[in-house]
Design a protein around this motif. Sequence first.
Motif, mmCIF file in Angstrom:
data_model
loop_
_atom_site.group_PDB
_atom_site.id
_atom_site.type_symbol
_atom_site.label_atom_id
_atom_site.label_comp_id
_atom_site.label_asym_id
_atom_site.label_seq_id
_atom_site.Cartn_x
_atom_site.Cartn_y
_atom_site.Cartn_z
ATOM 1 N N GLN A 172 102.222 -33.272 33.228
ATOM 2 C CA GLN A 172 102.751 -33.229 31.857
ATOM 3 C C GLN A 172 104.286 -32.665 32.088
ATOM 4 O O GLN A 172 105.057 -33.265 31.140
ATOM 5 C CB GLN A 172 101.741 -32.105 31.062
ATOM 6 C CG GLN A 172 100.452 -32.866 30.880
ATOM 7 C CD GLN A 172 99.700 -31.768 29.803
ATOM 8 O OE1 GLN A 172 100.200 -31.339 28.830
ATOM 9 N NE2 GLN A 172 98.431 -31.626 30.088
ATOM 10 N N THR B 236 88.283 -33.819 23.362
ATOM 11 C CA THR B 236 89.307 -33.169 22.811
ATOM 12 C C THR B 236 90.503 -33.537 23.685
ATOM 13 O O THR B 236 90.651 -34.119 24.822
ATOM 14 C CB THR B 236 89.172 -31.782 22.523
ATOM 15 O OG1 THR B 236 89.303 -31.177 23.965
ATOM 16 C CG2 THR B 236 87.850 -31.323 21.987
ATOM 17 N N TRP C 52 92.453 -31.531 25.150
ATOM 18 C CA TRP C 52 92.510 -30.747 26.399
ATOM 19 C C TRP C 52 91.493 -31.341 27.357
ATOM 20 O O TRP C 52 91.705 -31.030 28.778
ATOM 21 C CB TRP C 52 92.106 -29.157 26.054
ATOM 22 C CG TRP C 52 93.269 -28.801 25.130
ATOM 23 C CD1 TRP C 52 94.411 -28.319 25.746
ATOM 24 C CD2 TRP C 52 93.079 -28.534 23.859
ATOM 25 N NE1 TRP C 52 94.962 -27.878 24.422
ATOM 26 C CE2 TRP C 52 94.143 -27.927 23.297
ATOM 27 C CE3 TRP C 52 91.947 -29.119 22.709
ATOM 28 C CZ2 TRP C 52 94.414 -27.647 22.126
ATOM 29 C CZ3 TRP C 52 92.152 -28.318 21.445
ATOM 30 C CH2 TRP C 52 93.483 -27.901 21.079
ATOM 31 N N ASP C 53 90.297 -31.847 26.860
ATOM 32 C CA ASP C 53 89.574 -32.605 28.056
ATOM 33 C C ASP C 53 90.068 -33.805 28.444
ATOM 34 O O ASP C 53 89.968 -34.098 29.652
ATOM 35 C CB ASP C 53 88.161 -33.032 27.207
ATOM 36 C CG ASP C 53 87.415 -32.109 26.471
ATOM 37 O OD1 ASP C 53 87.288 -30.999 27.045
ATOM 38 O OD2 ASP C 53 86.617 -32.012 25.449
ATOM 39 N N ALA D 210 93.535 -34.327 29.008
ATOM 40 C CA ALA D 210 94.841 -34.076 29.440
ATOM 41 C C ALA D 210 94.872 -34.263 30.712
ATOM 42 O O ALA D 210 93.934 -33.926 31.667
ATOM 43 C CB ALA D 210 95.175 -32.879 28.703
ATOM 44 N N TYR E 278 98.730 -30.304 34.420
ATOM 45 C CA TYR E 278 99.733 -29.432 33.870
ATOM 46 C C TYR E 278 101.094 -29.850 34.481
ATOM 47 O O TYR E 278 102.147 -30.148 33.876
ATOM 48 C CB TYR E 278 99.545 -28.058 34.095
ATOM 49 C CG TYR E 278 100.711 -27.096 33.520
ATOM 50 C CD1 TYR E 278 100.842 -26.895 31.984
ATOM 51 C CD2 TYR E 278 101.773 -26.789 34.294
ATOM 52 C CE1 TYR E 278 101.798 -26.026 31.563
ATOM 53 C CE2 TYR E 278 102.678 -25.893 33.877
ATOM 54 C CZ TYR E 278 102.814 -25.726 32.523
ATOM 55 O OH TYR E 278 103.963 -24.966 32.053
ATOM 56 N N ASP F 169 101.772 -24.558 25.193
ATOM 57 C CA ASP F 169 100.403 -25.495 25.229
ATOM 58 C C ASP F 169 101.246 -26.843 25.305
ATOM 59 O O ASP F 169 101.300 -27.633 24.209
ATOM 60 C CB ASP F 169 99.402 -25.420 24.388
ATOM 61 C CG ASP F 169 98.225 -26.335 24.289
ATOM 62 O OD1 ASP F 169 98.071 -27.092 25.129
ATOM 63 O OD2 ASP F 169 97.515 -26.198 23.392
ATOM 64 N N THR G 115 99.532 -29.643 26.530
ATOM 65 C CA THR G 115 98.713 -30.763 25.948
ATOM 66 C C THR G 115 99.139 -30.903 24.261
ATOM 67 O O THR G 115 99.041 -32.221 23.784
ATOM 68 C CB THR G 115 97.379 -30.256 26.029
ATOM 69 O OG1 THR G 115 97.174 -30.079 27.521
ATOM 70 C CG2 THR G 115 96.477 -31.232 25.628
ATOM 71 N N THR G 116 98.995 -29.878 23.534
ATOM 72 C CA THR G 116 99.410 -30.092 22.131
ATOM 73 C C THR G 116 100.818 -30.900 21.885
ATOM 74 O O THR G 116 100.838 -31.670 20.967
ATOM 75 C CB THR G 116 99.622 -28.675 21.337
ATOM 76 O OG1 THR G 116 98.236 -28.217 21.551
ATOM 77 C CG2 THR G 116 99.728 -28.969 19.898
ATOM 78 N N PHE H 69 97.145 -38.618 28.737
ATOM 79 C CA PHE H 69 95.771 -38.461 28.376
ATOM 80 C C PHE H 69 94.918 -39.521 29.127
ATOM 81 O O PHE H 69 94.383 -40.616 28.478
ATOM 82 C CB PHE H 69 95.456 -38.346 26.964
ATOM 83 C CG PHE H 69 96.361 -37.417 26.042
ATOM 84 C CD1 PHE H 69 95.655 -35.982 26.214
ATOM 85 C CD2 PHE H 69 97.260 -37.791 25.523
ATOM 86 C CE1 PHE H 69 96.360 -35.036 25.555
ATOM 87 C CE2 PHE H 69 97.956 -36.620 24.880
ATOM 88 C CZ PHE H 69 97.450 -35.357 24.844
#
Length: 333
Positions: free
Chosen positions: A298, A287, A289-290, A292, A295, A4, A6-7, A72
């Motif tokens: 990132q 959040t 994830w909303d 981010a 992929y 993940d 995003t985390t 983000f």
Amino acid sequence: MSIDLTTIWAFIIAFGIFAYVVMDGFDLGIGILFPAFQPGEGRNRAMNSIAPFWDGNETWLVLGGGGLFAAFPLAYAIILPATYPLIIAMLLGLVFRGVAFEYRWRDEAHRPFWDMAFMGGSLLAALSQGMVLGALLQGITVEGRAYAGSWFDWLTPYTLLTGLGTVAGYALLGACWLVWRLEDDLQEKARRLALRAGLATAGLMGAVSLYNLALRPEYAERWLTAPEVYWAAPVPILTAIVAIFLWRSLKGKAESAPFWLSLGLFFLGMLGLGVTIWPNVVPPDVTIWDAAAPYRSQVFMLVGVAITMPLIIGYTAWAYWVFRGKVGKDGYH
């Protein structure tokens, strides 16, 4: 096994913000405390204690802000319009602080003016940063993935409380840094200032924590209901323990310990904020994830961070090692 990203990026941004807060926090704190020192040797030695570090410390602000924009982008697009006046005030404060830092040595005829600019810029930057935090925690009105509030939604009693808490916390960091880096009567003066700032910080941290329970129902649920309370409870307990050790170190003759304990206090405060809002990046509904980035973006940015962050940490650590001594009466390390 999927990773993940995003985390991972959330923790990278949190690390960058924490690094900025503790590193630039103590030199902003010295600016806040500047009126407590007499013009001349006292102020000169206090300022010389941060001279090799202050501009490098702001690198972490770039990393935190730039990382938020890149990783983000939705959060960046919401938070900035919601806090534009505070962001502008913070940047103006940092500009005044930086210009005053350089010119007070080169323009002795107007040194009182530059001292005032250094104090005022430091205070304005610290207050603005704390109020930005408060504006984020109290929740931001979002409609259709965009900020939908007014120009002054950030101005509330809660944001003023978080702003004052940040000012007190930075003053504590600055005073503890001076306890470590100065000697003789100036060290004792810094110790007394640290005790006062520590009391103010502890009181305001407690007030903000209690206010949070009434601020949003999900915050109270996170801290007061099972099973979440079992994960959250160690944070205030450890905070109280660190605060007690900090007080004892300041009442004793410890020199470096108060600074490290004050950093621990800030770390636990930030951990508590993370527990309060996770997994939101813009409370109450957006959040991580909303908000981010895609992929692939990132992954691309993570490669850059993996290269640059060790370099930043390395040269920062080297600078602190080279200038590790105390500032004597001659004004030098």
